[in-house]
Scaffold this active site. Sequence first.
Site, short mmCIF file in Angstrom:
data_model
loop_
_atom_site.label_atom_id
_atom_site.label_comp_id
_atom_site.label_asym_id
_atom_site.label_seq_id
_atom_site.Cartn_x
_atom_site.Cartn_y
_atom_site.Cartn_z
N ASP A 41 -4.02 36.95 29.77
CA ASP A 41 -2.66 36.63 30.08
C ASP A 41 -1.54 36.84 29.10
OD1 ASP A 41 -3.98 35.41 32.48
OD2 ASP A 41 -3.55 33.32 31.65
N VAL A 42 -0.29 37.09 29.46
CA VAL A 42 0.86 37.30 28.66
C VAL A 42 0.81 36.25 27.54
CG1 VAL A 42 3.13 37.37 28.46
CG2 VAL A 42 2.09 38.55 30.30
#
Length: 309
Positions: free
Chosen positions: A140-141
């Site tokens: 994920d970011v």
Amino acid sequence: MTTQARSLPIPDGLDGLRLDVAVARLFGLSRTAAADLLEAGSVTLDGRDGRKSDRVTSGAWIEVALPVTADAAPPPEPVPGLRIVFEDNDLVVVDKPVGVAAHPSPGWTGPTVIGGLAAAGHRVALSGAAERQGIVHRLDVGTTGLMVVAKSERAYSVLKDAFRDRAVDKLYAALVQGHPDPSRGTIDAPIDRHPTHDYKWAVVAGGKPSVTHYETVEAFRAASLLHVRLETGRTHQIRVHMSAIRHPCVGDLTYGADPTLASRLGLQRQWLHAHRLAFDHPVDGHRVEFESPPATDLQAALDTLAAES
């Protein structure tokens, strides 16, 4: 129209595909754009004009005259904090900082691992969808830590299979609210899109099978540091499963974390870090293992909790 000539051999990962599909994947084009190039006579395969239905073979030489437009995509920019942990001819292992996506996607305008590698002069495999070439798994970011990216076509194929067959050892560190009981356990609950919020995922009856193993390694007054291993790799899996047992990752406001605790610890994202990555090298088979310490903001939160205990 100005054109730019590109020529290269067909990589192993595209062997057997139709020529229009191969052109689309090699140069990041739509199938329609690739077909237009072929119809215009702008593509040759081993020195002869290519046809859409031709099947490509590994090692065949393709030459394409690509149109250059004024609104062509800007060159990739360096990604500050993207650390190269290991690199050889077949793969590169990076330590991904927060705020960086694995690859471009609709709606995302921020930095990416793929863009950062390209800006630093690292080539990646051409296999995979145009925007995800070389990517065999993602973070994920807002999740930091270790990622492996394939550089050779063989590495891409072997690593994709290894992740699919669960032959890769991925260990995450997660700081969660409270104290899970039992302190070591398994969460086996299906995950799918959240029924009312399309940006979230949730435990949903009829969702995809999802299994998470966790173990408490240190308990603080308000939180617990866990080591987490995944049997499956669903989007947001750790975040969703920990929230489902009412122990969300500290700082993960999307999945129900306490904003007051997050603020006190100086966290602006979930406390989740890809700590260890081990797998058989895709070419010679020897076992390789890498570790990454918690990112600076995560370590600061741990230090604050330790001082209070």
